[in-house]
Scaffold this active site. Structure first.
Site, mmCIF file in Angstrom:
data_model
loop_
_atom_site.group_PDB
_atom_site.id
_atom_site.type_symbol
_atom_site.label_atom_id
_atom_site.label_comp_id
_atom_site.label_asym_id
_atom_site.label_seq_id
_atom_site.Cartn_x
_atom_site.Cartn_y
_atom_site.Cartn_z
ATOM 1 N N SER A 294 52.740 -28.790 60.563
ATOM 2 C CA SER A 294 51.733 -28.706 59.462
ATOM 3 C C SER A 294 50.674 -29.519 59.633
ATOM 4 C CB SER A 294 52.338 -28.980 57.890
ATOM 5 O OG SER A 294 53.236 -28.081 57.607
ATOM 6 N N THR B 43 55.025 -39.686 60.257
ATOM 7 C CA THR B 43 53.707 -39.090 60.732
ATOM 8 C C THR B 43 52.753 -40.071 60.644
ATOM 9 O OG1 THR B 43 54.580 -36.909 60.423
ATOM 10 C CG2 THR B 43 52.460 -36.988 61.250
HETATM 11 N N1 GLY Z 1 56.696 -33.176 61.555
HETATM 12 C C1 GLY Z 1 55.961 -32.647 60.684
HETATM 13 C C2 GLY Z 1 55.218 -31.661 60.902
HETATM 14 O O1 GLY Z 1 54.792 -31.367 62.226
HETATM 15 O O2 GLY Z 1 54.259 -31.030 60.235
#
Ligand code: GLY
Length: 582
Positions: free
Chosen positions: A464, A392
């Site tokens: 998250s 991310t």
């Molecule tokens: N893939 C991590 C999130 O969306 O929290």
């Protein structure tokens, strides 16, 4: 010119020059650029005054700056930065993934969240994830076709350009197209992550594009992704249709289904971003705006801060305060597991969950000197899992008019599902792992959830990601971070410290040591540096189990725009390779 700005200017100049050209070929250019920056001549012209960009990669930050220089606004710059990150951080985010773009438009103070979360395919079936005996099929949510959900990022880039930007996609996507086609020199972070995932990349579908003849490349290796450049060009020319229809879409469906998935062409043509009202609340005189469902981020931040509002707090890093922060997180993550999911599928009692009455009643159970065992809040069965935290990525941007973007984008775990459909250069996500497979099975972030977040056709998995704006008398802080479930605690800690201090020290905010609690496992994870033996003893004395992680986590990107004079500053987390420009 302030010293910090001078140093940032040098860092940017070095990164920008070296990223585009080899050291040997560009030393003259480097010296010239650096001299210009150090003399202050490279400060933005009036149109760039008060603008700032922070992202996890110097080339992505440079792409945002270039688009602002071309007359683009913060929304245009966010397209350029997100697209560039898709090329230079292929392990974190990309056209095969999704994310949340939190926007503030200065002209009418519109605040909206563009939900570009990936979506479960219409043909998804639980038999893809469980065998006949009801056992979860190992890896089904994290690799191959069953792991991938319908991507949202390309639709978001087009949506931003059509509704908020000033420039055509041919301009805003140009830096990313160039980086994909001409290549860029990978940094040590890329080299380290590719090494970590070397065997995964060797065995994926066309993932050898990220390797150098089957091996993780060293830092300095030039990574070229011509197929990705061509896909970006299709989007620049044809908008949504360049990705969700035609040859790219066909290649995506074909590759996913060959790799065990069940996509239909209509899943792509029908994909839409959703504009949602962000979560907005007050905390000690500040106004905070953050991601709404299907991200848990804004609700968890709101609940945590409402819990803490009832207490006199010291600094983060003081055990008396940290005990309360942990207790607030414990309760917020319990509610995350129990209630939160895609609001288009499940009725989530958001108003109740963020109400002062509800949060204060829950806070009444917090004892000043004693940890609440998580099981005392209610039990969710045990399980075991893995965790990664470098996946991310986040970008924060403000422009001279005061338009803002906080965007967190992802393909989920490092290098996603490991599927690159032939001829597209698009690495598909493994966002299906963010669904709850079964209440006793935690996901890769050790998050357990209720069946509200179970897999259903066309549903968006709970996230998250917490892009956020924090506005107070000083100005506005634009922030966010990667790190799965640890995103929420990172944003919470930085927000508390920003609001506590009379002056803004962005470098400290993004660098401060971090801890995390998520209800289950019932333990406080702490970074290896920054927490003394005395701190650990004090927390243990209150009944918290402290687990020291083997490495630091997160890669926060923050921008601040002052209310006094409108000056902007930005900072990138020293844990990463990002560069802030202002
Ligand atoms: N893939 C991590 C999130 O969306 O929290």
């Amino acid at each position: 010119m302030e010293l910090k700005q001078f140093v940032q200017g040098w860092r940017w100049a070095v990164a920008a020059a070296v990223g585009k050209h080899s050291y040997t070929a560009t030393w003259r250019r480097l010296v010239v650029v650096a001299l210009i920056v150090s003399c202050g001549w490279a400060r933005p012209a009036a149109a760039l005054q008060g603008a700032a960009v922070a992202s996890a990669h110097p080339l992505a930050t440079a792409a945002g700056e270039a688009v602002l220089e071309r007359g683009g606004n913060a929304f245009d710059a966010s397209i350029a930065v997100a697209a560039a990150l898709a090329v230079v951080e292929p392990y974190s985010s990309g056209l095969g993934g999704g994310g949340f773009f939190l926007l503030h438009r200065a002209a009418d103070r519109l605040q909206v969240m563009v939900d570009a979360r990936e979506t479960a395919p219409s043909g998804v079936a639980m038999s893809q994830y469980f065998d006949k005996e009801g056992r979860a099929i190992p890896g089904a949510t994290v690799r191959g076709g069953t792991a991938a959900a319908i991507p949202g990022l390309p639709a978001a880039l087009v949506h931003l350009a059509e509704h908020y930007g000033k420039l055509p996609l041919a301009v805003t996507l140009a830096p990313a197209m160039r980086l994909a086609r001409e290549g860029f020199q990978v940094d040590s972070r890329y080299a380290q992550i590719a090494k970590l995932r070397e065997s995964f990349l060797r065995s994926g579908v066309n993932t050898d594009v990220f390797l150098d003849r089957g091996r993780a490349p060293p830092s300095g290796y030039r990574l070229r992704q011509p197929a990705l450049g061509a896909t970006l060009e299709r989007i620049a020319q044809s908008g949504r249709a360049g990705f969700y229809e035609g040859p790219v879409a066909s290649a995506l469906v074909d590759a996913v289904n060959r790799a065990g998935g069940a996509w239909r062409a209509a899943d792509l043509t029908s994909y839409k971003v959703i504009e949602r009202e962000p979560v907005r609340f007050e905390y000690r005189g500040a106004t905070i705006t953050a991601a709404a469902l299907p991200s848990a981020g804004g609700i968890a931040l709101s609940q945590s801060l409402a819990t803490l509002e009832g207490y006199t707090l010291g600094a983060v890093g003081e055990p008396a305060t940290d005990h309360l922060v942990v207790e607030a997180l414990r309760r917020a993550f319990f509610d995350r597991a129990r209630y939160l999911a895609d609001p288009d599928f499940v009725r989530v009692p958001v108003a109740k969950l963020v109400s002062r009455e509800y949060v204060r009643a829950r806070a009444a159970g917090i004892a000043a000197g004693k940890a609440t065992p998580s099981d005392a809040l209610g039990a969710i069965p045990e399980g075991a899992s893995r965790a990664e935290s470098q996946n991310t990525t986040h970008l924060s941007i403000v422009d001279s008019e005061g338009n803002r973007v906080a965007a967190t984008v992802t393909i989920n775990l490092l290098f996603g599902s490991g599927v690159v459909p032939a001829g597209t250069g698009v690495l598909l996500n493994n966002e299906m792992d963010d669904f709850t497979l079964r209440a006793d099975l935690p996901n890769a972030f050790m998050l357990r959830g209720g069946l509200a977040n179970r897999i259903e056709p066309r549903k968006r998995p709970l996230s998250s990601m917490t892009p956020a704006f924090v506005e107070d008398d000083k100005g506005v802080l634009i922030l966010g971070a990667p790190g799965g479930s640890r995103i929420i605690s990172q944003v919470l800690l930085a927000t508390l410290e920003y609001l506590r201090a009379p002056d803004v020290d962005l470098a400290r905010l993004v660098a401060m040591p971090r801890y995390h609690h998520q209800y289950w496992p019932d333990r406080v994870e702490v970074e290896p540096q920054g927490f003394s033996a005395e701190w650990r003893a004090a927390m243990t004395g209150k009944g918290h189990e402290i687990v020291v992680a083997n490495r630091r986590w997160g890669n926060m990107q923050a921008v601040f725009k002052s209310k006094r004079g409108g000056a902007a500053q930005a900072a990138s987390d020293p844990r990463g390779e990002g560069v802030a420009w202002y």
